[in-house]
Design a protein around this motif. Structure first.
Motif, PDB file in Angstrom:
ATOM      1  N   LEU A  99       0.844  -1.188   0.000  1.00 40.87           N
ATOM      2  CA  LEU A  99       0.000   0.000   0.000  1.00 40.87           C
ATOM      3  C   LEU A  99       0.879   1.237   0.000  1.00 40.87           C
ATOM      4  CD1 LEU A  99      -3.183   1.006   1.074  1.00 40.87           C
ATOM      5  CD2 LEU A  99      -1.649   1.860   2.788  1.00 40.87           C
ATOM      6  N   PHE A 140       0.487  -6.386  -6.306  1.00 40.19           N
ATOM      7  CA  PHE A 140      -0.683  -5.503  -6.293  1.00 40.19           C
ATOM      8  C   PHE A 140      -0.304  -4.272  -5.495  1.00 40.19           C
ATOM      9  CE2 PHE A 140      -3.715  -9.331  -6.514  1.00 40.19           C
ATOM     10  CZ  PHE A 140      -3.606  -9.343  -7.879  1.00 40.19           C
ATOM     11  N   GLU A 182      -3.363   2.112  -4.047  1.00 39.63           N
ATOM     12  CA  GLU A 182      -2.856   3.429  -4.412  1.00 39.63           C
ATOM     13  C   GLU A 182      -2.541   4.322  -3.212  1.00 39.63           C
ATOM     14  OE1 GLU A 182      -5.900   4.880  -6.865  1.00 39.63           O
ATOM     15  OE2 GLU A 182      -7.345   5.113  -5.263  1.00 39.63           O
ATOM     16  N   GLY A 183      -3.212   4.076  -2.100  1.00 45.21           N
ATOM     17  CA  GLY A 183      -2.897   4.872  -0.916  1.00 45.21           C
ATOM     18  C   GLY A 183      -3.440   6.279  -0.972  1.00 45.21           C
ATOM     19  N   ALA A 184      -4.749   6.400  -1.059  1.00 46.06           N
ATOM     20  CA  ALA A 184      -5.360   7.714  -1.032  1.00 46.06           C
ATOM     21  C   ALA A 184      -5.041   8.354   0.311  1.00 46.06           C
ATOM     22  CB  ALA A 184      -6.874   7.593  -1.205  1.00 46.06           C
ATOM     23  N   PRO A 185      -4.996   9.632   0.438  1.00 43.61           N
ATOM     24  CA  PRO A 185      -5.281  10.624  -0.588  1.00 43.61           C
ATOM     25  C   PRO A 185      -4.035  11.111  -1.335  1.00 43.61           C
ATOM     26  CG  PRO A 185      -5.219  11.646   1.549  1.00 43.61           C
ATOM     27  CD  PRO A 185      -4.871  10.213   1.753  1.00 43.61           C
ATOM     28  N   ARG A 186      -2.899  10.540  -1.054  1.00 44.81           N
ATOM     29  CA  ARG A 186      -1.717  11.056  -1.748  1.00 44.81           C
ATOM     30  C   ARG A 186      -1.397  10.239  -2.991  1.00 44.81           C
ATOM     31  NH1 ARG A 186       2.000  14.459   0.954  1.00 44.81           N
ATOM     32  NH2 ARG A 186       3.741  13.356   0.043  1.00 44.81           N
ATOM     33  N   TYR A 187      -1.975   9.078  -3.058  1.00 45.89           N
ATOM     34  CA  TYR A 187      -1.826   8.250  -4.260  1.00 45.89           C
ATOM     35  C   TYR A 187      -0.371   7.969  -4.591  1.00 45.89           C
ATOM     36  CZ  TYR A 187      -6.634   9.661  -4.537  1.00 45.89           C
ATOM     37  OH  TYR A 187      -7.929   9.904  -4.227  1.00 45.89           O
ATOM     38  N   HIS A 210       0.597   5.087  -6.986  1.00 44.27           N
ATOM     39  CA  HIS A 210       0.753   5.274  -8.431  1.00 44.27           C
ATOM     40  C   HIS A 210       2.233   5.377  -8.789  1.00 44.27           C
ATOM     41  CE1 HIS A 210      -3.580   6.866  -9.220  1.00 44.27           C
ATOM     42  NE2 HIS A 210      -3.547   5.922  -8.321  1.00 44.27           N
ATOM     43  N   LEU A 211       2.942   6.133  -7.964  1.00 44.34           N
ATOM     44  CA  LEU A 211       4.375   6.296  -8.239  1.00 44.34           C
ATOM     45  C   LEU A 211       5.089   4.962  -8.088  1.00 44.34           C
ATOM     46  CD1 LEU A 211       4.930   9.597  -6.238  1.00 44.34           C
ATOM     47  CD2 LEU A 211       4.427   9.316  -8.666  1.00 44.34           C
ATOM     48  N   LEU A 246      -2.312  -2.114 -10.293  1.00 44.11           N
ATOM     49  CA  LEU A 246      -2.680  -1.012  -9.404  1.00 44.11           C
ATOM     50  C   LEU A 246      -4.152  -1.148  -9.054  1.00 44.11           C
ATOM     51  CD1 LEU A 246      -1.711   1.688  -8.146  1.00 44.11           C
ATOM     52  CD2 LEU A 246      -2.624   2.810 -10.162  1.00 44.11           C
ATOM     53  N   THR A 291      -7.473   0.233  -6.338  1.00 47.38           N
ATOM     54  CA  THR A 291      -7.890   1.269  -5.398  1.00 47.38           C
ATOM     55  C   THR A 291      -7.852   0.684  -3.989  1.00 47.38           C
ATOM     56  OG1 THR A 291     -10.180   0.616  -5.676  1.00 47.38           O
ATOM     57  CG2 THR A 291      -9.390   2.405  -7.049  1.00 47.38           C
ATOM     58  N   ASP A 292      -7.854   1.578  -3.030  1.00 52.88           N
ATOM     59  CA  ASP A 292      -7.777   1.109  -1.649  1.00 52.88           C
ATOM     60  C   ASP A 292      -9.002   0.294  -1.273  1.00 52.88           C
ATOM     61  OD1 ASP A 292      -5.404   2.447  -1.375  1.00 52.88           O
ATOM     62  OD2 ASP A 292      -6.381   4.291  -0.731  1.00 52.88           O
ATOM     63  N   SER A 293     -10.128   0.661  -1.849  1.00 51.81           N
ATOM     64  CA  SER A 293     -11.349  -0.050  -1.482  1.00 51.81           C
ATOM     65  C   SER A 293     -11.335  -1.486  -1.998  1.00 51.81           C
ATOM     66  CB  SER A 293     -12.564   0.699  -2.018  1.00 51.81           C
ATOM     67  OG  SER A 293     -12.368   1.052  -3.361  1.00 51.81           O
ATOM     68  N   VAL A 350      -8.924  -3.501  -1.737  1.00 49.47           N
ATOM     69  CA  VAL A 350      -7.945  -4.316  -1.020  1.00 49.47           C
ATOM     70  C   VAL A 350      -8.579  -5.602  -0.509  1.00 49.47           C
ATOM     71  CG1 VAL A 350      -6.680  -4.432   1.138  1.00 49.47           C
ATOM     72  CG2 VAL A 350      -6.350  -2.517  -0.372  1.00 49.47           C
TER      73      VAL A 350
END
Lengths: 415, 630
Positions: A213, A236, A239-244, A247-248, A262, A264-266, A268
């Motif tokens: 994550l 996998f 993305e680690g919201a909110p800084r995302y 993605h990097l 990649l 989304t956090d949801s 997981v």
């Protein structure tokens, strides 16, 4: 500068904004080194003078950002180094020790870069211990083997000899030794990625699926090290919201030829049923084995536990914090700007604190960290090897002296 | 003996109750055996699933009953021919109805009143059993009784009318019943709904324990049925009846007992008041069961096999994919880099279909414009959410039916079904169906299939449109109302309610509770990529609710202060798992970790008989681009 592990704390001491606990730790150590080198030392009680100076600076540093635990860790580490060096010089000056003890020390003092162990063992032999006994110091021969294998990697056996050489000229040597040791510490911080990554092949195997994550340099190196050893596996990245930052990380992994997905956090929870291992970085590791990690990590840890997937935390030793967390979700957290979650323009009418009567209807909560309790962590991998969460306090006893904990505690409490 | 057998058969029964859609009329005998003991407790008057807005209803079974009603002439003889004694029973039942109502409800002298009364209670039971997936066992028997009772009523009401009329009349009667159920039986519906909700809740909790959950359900069901009757049969009593049954069987006085038993079966009240009758009743049941088993058990077995939902299309099966592509209305570009894990699911490049579809508008002359519109709305994401999509689809079908005229040389039933099927496959191309839509389509098709041949085209169309209206009203709108009303009672002053994403039922609950003047705070948890919570947040704020907004990552931070979690569901599957927006499981898991109660709000028409262990077996994949673009 580098995007180590999720932490992105603006620091006051460099002039520029410093992000990442690794960068923070390194810069803190460098700062303290210059403090030590510029400190005038009296003839008597040199160590005391250095400790006072470091403490004074350290308190300011910690106060600048109490949530960045790496600062406090490094300050404590440096204080510990000073104490150890002082002790070793003292005992050496006394010269009452037989050679065998010293040579024994040399076997294990390469365990850490900071060369404190031999001194500690000597001190333990000479008088009552400075710090609580640890596995290495008390049971040198028997169970140490568990932790020893990784130690061969860290190079630190030279200073033991140098130390034993300069028994006579301790008056000038103390400062010099301390600076040497701090340099070692800095070196350790810089190279902790490699030392952790070396263990990757032991943990990642063919065709496994790894979930992580956010973004962590340690994790990146770890995964890449396994890839270099011809392991093929899938990653996998949540993305680690909110800084995302995920993605990097995903981009970086793909650039290095890893098969990356990649999510989304949801998602997981949806994906974790197919995952073999969760490998994440941490912001800080507390003395009880709990982890302060980027927000969302508790979710991942719970999901991993639910599906009995090993949850592995990578952390350099500079992230080991000797404090026990109390209500860490609140006290060791930072609420960041709502603008990362909501568009101010869109919801400005609801978030207007000034004009509205009474309390605003809308609150936006954007914490930066999660606390992962130790029971959810399967394994810590530090530059000193793999450890169970319950072993953390032992490891901490190796790195920090008990006196400093008290001091720091007062310091942090003052903040 | 019999008791043991009963337990063995239970799983089947459960399936019957659950798979509602197709077991329409499980030959009443099939499970008569088990149903009797329980049934006697729960009361014979089980019936008309028609009434319950909430019922799970397997639309088909529903329709099946209806069809019984309509084609009463056909249905009854059949059953009676199988079991002659039922005729007697019918009469008894009819006469006992009032007594029955004495127990639970006010007696109404008027015969039609009685009728509705009975049917509501029946509906109630039916609902209980079906709503809980249960096993209820009361169902099959109930179905039978139902038909008989109905027959009675029917003959009373409509007996004088000509042959063709009864169908219509039946429809009218149903309408009346619905009215009754919604107005007079409100409390009951809420109860049933609550049960369903509790059930769903429990199911969600016990998600992993599919088997155990089922067992729990069953027990619960029985309890509920007994409770609802106010018969309050305790376990001991139940056991007593079972023992009595066994004894009676041993004695072998089945023949002599029959009439009495029928009387006993008519009202649960009898059981309580007259133990002697009670004794007889099970005996009858057992004998019936015995006789039925020999002849009647097999066919249902086969039918059941048919009920098993066909395996879904696996998109890694190249042959089938190609085949389906040929049939496709418009071509969907496949994603270039497909995720290995999801090979079995369709992975398309989204974005281009809309223009592709629009360009084909004129070519798709076979497509009804209403359906086309709905398809485009699905594709563009203008209509989202299980209920909204289902309603949009049903409305479109309504228009289709209105505009429909049977082509020469074809029959309405077959042609219309084929048409609907083609529309459905078009809609699937636009976006995979939700479970609720699947149920609605099944309902729709069964209604068409069950259309009596005697109806003229206009009548048939009117009936179908009527059915759709009813479905929407009962299964969705009214169900939502019931859920909202009940769920609002779970909200207490000072609560902090957490919800995830945007569920229309949950939104209604929050607004309703707010209207009731309850003081509470709402935590809206949102997640990428859709940020549906923001729209919900905006609507809630507009109504003056105090809200906290956060992302799903921070859910474990915010969960400390939350006292209740309300979640919507796309479907509740038969192994007890809840199928909902991605991230819902995370929220529920965290809530569980923090010991916060989780309430899943789901209309019963979304219940589905599929089972799923995780989210990967079957899912709908969204646009890949959405993950990358912030």
């Amino acid at each position: 500068m580098n995007t180590d592990d999720s932490s992105w704390w603006p620091m006051g001491d460099g002039g520029d904004k410093i992000e990442g606990s690794q960068a923070t730790a390194r810069q803190t150590a460098e700062l303290l080194r210059s403090v030590i080198s510029q400190q005038r030392v009296p003839y008597t009680n040199q160590a005391g003078a250095l400790i006072d100076a470091v403490k004074a600076i350290g308190e300011q540093l910690i106060a600048a950002n109490p949530v960045e635990l790496a600062v406090g860790n490094i300050v404590r580490r440096v204080l510990h180094i000073i104490r150890e060096e002082d002790l070793s010089l003292t005992t050496a000056a006394i010269g009452g020790l037989n050679l065998s003890a010293v040579s024994d020390d040399e076997n294990d003092d390469d365990r850490d870069g900071d060369s404190t162990l031999s001194a500690a063992a000597v001190a333990a032999a000479a008088r009552s211990t400075l710090r609580p006994p640890s596995l290495q110091t008390l049971l040198e021969d028997t169970p140490v083997s568990a932790a020893v294998p990784q130690t061969s990697s860290s190079g630190g056996d030279s200073e033991g000899k140098s130390k034993s050489a300069d028994k006579s000229s301790r008056s000038r040597k103390l400062k010099h030794d301390v600076i040497e040791a701090v340099n070692e510490l800095i070196q350790d911080i810089v190279t902790c990625h490699e030392q952790i990554a070396e263990q990757a092949v032991e943990h990642i195997h063919q065709n496994e699926v790894i979930l992580t994550l956010g973004s962590s340099r340690t994790v990146l190196e770890f995964l890449f090290a396994a890839k270099e050893k011809k392991r093929s596996f899938r990653v996998f990245v949540a993305e680690g919201a909110p800084r995302y930052q995920g993605h990097l990380l995903a981009k970086e992994l793909v650039a290095r030829g890893l098969q990356t997905t990649l999510i989304t956090d949801s998602a997981v929870f949806a994906m974790i049923s197919r995952v073999n291992m969760v490998i994440v970085g941490a912001h800080a590791v507390m003395a009880n084995g709990g982890v302060i990690a980027p927000v969302g990590m508790n979710l991942v840890a719970l999901a991993a536990q639910k599906h009995a997937v090993p949850f592995v935390v990578l952390a350099g030793s500079h992230k080991l914090c000797p404090l026990y967390p109390h209500n860490p979700e609140v006290l060791l957290n930072e609420l960041r700007s709502p603008s990362e979650l909501l568009d101010f323009g869109e919801f400005s009418d609801c978030m207007d604190f000034g004009s509205g009567s009474g309390s605003p209807l809308l609150h936006v909560v954007n914490p930066a960290f999660d606390y992962v309790p130790p029971k959810l962590v399967s394994l810590f991998i530090t530059d000193a090897g793999g450890h169970n969460p319950s072993y953390m306090y032992r490891l901490i006893a190796d790195y920090y002296s008990a006196d400093d904990l008290v001091v720091q505690r007062r310091a942090t409490a003052g903040n | 003996m019999d008791a043991r057998r009963v337990s063995q058969v239970v799983p089947k029964v459960r399936q019957v109750g659950f798979v509602t859609h197709s077991d329409p009329n499980p030959p009443p005998q099939a499970s008569r055996a088990q149903s009797v003991p329980i049934e006697s407790n729960s009361g014979t008057p089980s019936d008309s699933p028609d009434f319950s807005p909430v019922m799970i209803p397997p639309p088909r079974h529903h329709s099946e009953n209806l069809s019984h009603l309509r084609s009463a002439a056909v249905a009854v003889p059949e059953s009676s021919s199988r079991r002659p004694m039922w005729d007697d029973r019918v009469a008894v039942v009819g006469s006992y109805n009032p007594g029955n109502s004495l127990l639970g409800q006010p007696v109404s002298p008027n015969s039609s009143e009685v009728n509705s009364e009975a049917s509501t209670t029946l509906g109630w039971f039916g609902r209980n059993s079906s709503g809980k997936f249960s096993a209820g066992s009361s169902f099959p028997g109930g179905g039978f009784d139902l038909t008989t009772v109905k027959m009675e009523n029917f003959t009373q009401l409509e007996g004088k009318k000509p042959e063709a009329v009864p169908e219509r009349g039946g429809g009218a009667a149903v309408e009346v019943h619905n009215e009754v159920s919604s107005s007079t039986a409100k409390a009951k519906t809420t109860k049933a709904e609550r049960r369903a909700m509790q059930e769903a809740q429990r199911a969600a909790k016990a998600a992993t324990k599919g088997k155990g959950g089922g067992g729990g359900v069953e027990v619960n069901n029985r309890e509920s049925s007994s409770n609802t009757l106010k018969a309050k049969t305790t376990k001991a009593e139940r056991r007593e009846t079972q023992e009595a049954q066994r004894a009676a069987k041993a004695a072998g006085k089945a023949q002599g007992n029959k009439p009495v038993a029928a009387a006993g079966g008519a009202g649960p009240g009898n059981i309580l008041r007259q133990p002697s009758q009670n004794r007889d009743d099970p005996a009858v049941g057992s004998t019936i069961a015995g006789s039925d088993r020999r002849g009647g058990d097999r066919p249902p077995e086969r039918e059941r096999k048919k009920d098993v939902p066909p395996p879904r299309m696996q998109f890694d099966d190249q042959g089938r994919v190609n085949k389906s592509k040929k049939r496709a209305v418009f071509n969907q570009p496949e994603a270039k880099n497909r995720v290995e894990l999801f090979r079995h699911l369709p992975q398309y490049e989204h974005g281009s279909q809309l223009t592709d579809l629009e360009s084909k508008f004129l070519e798709l002359d076979s497509m009804h414009p209403a359906v086309y519109k709905v398809g485009v709305q699905y594709l563009a994401g203008d209509v989202t959410g299980g209920n909204a999509r289902c309603i949009a689809m049903l409305r479109a079908f309504q228009e289709v039916i209105n505009d429909y005229s049977t082509p020469p040389g074809k029959t309405l039933v077959r042609d219309l079904t084929a048409k609907i099927s083609s529309y459905v496959s078009f809609l699937i191309e636009c976006r995979p169906l939700s479970m609720s839509m699947g149920n609605a389509i099944r309902f729709q098709k069964s209604r068409i299939a069950k259309l009596p041949l005697t109806l003229s085209e206009t009548e048939a169309k009117a009936a179908l449109c009527n059915d759709i209206d009813r479905f929407i009203n009962e299964k969705i709108i009214l169900a939502d109302k019931v859920i909202v009303r009940h769920a609002a009672t779970k909200v207490r002053d000072g609560d902090v309610l957490l919800t995830y994403g945007s569920s229309c039922v949950v939104e209604m609950i929050l607004l309703y509770a707010h209207e009731l003047g309850k003081q509470f705070r709402v935590v809206v948890v949102d997640s990428r990529p859709k940020h549906e919570g923001q729209a919900l947040l905006r609507r809630l704020l507009a109504k003056g609710l105090s809200c906290t907004y956060t992302h799903i990552n921070a859910v474990s931070y915010i969960m400390h202060e939350v006292t209740r979690v309300f979640l919507g569901a796309s479907s509740v599957l038969s192994n007890g798992t809840t199928y909902s927006r991605v991230g819902t499981a995370c929220v529920a898991m965290v809530a569980h970790a923090f010991r916060v109660p989780v309430l899943i709000c789901c209309e019963a028409y979304k219940f589905h008989e599929r089972v799923q262990l995780d989210s990967i077996c079957s899912n709908e994949l969204g646009m890949l681009v959405l993950v990358l673009v912030r």
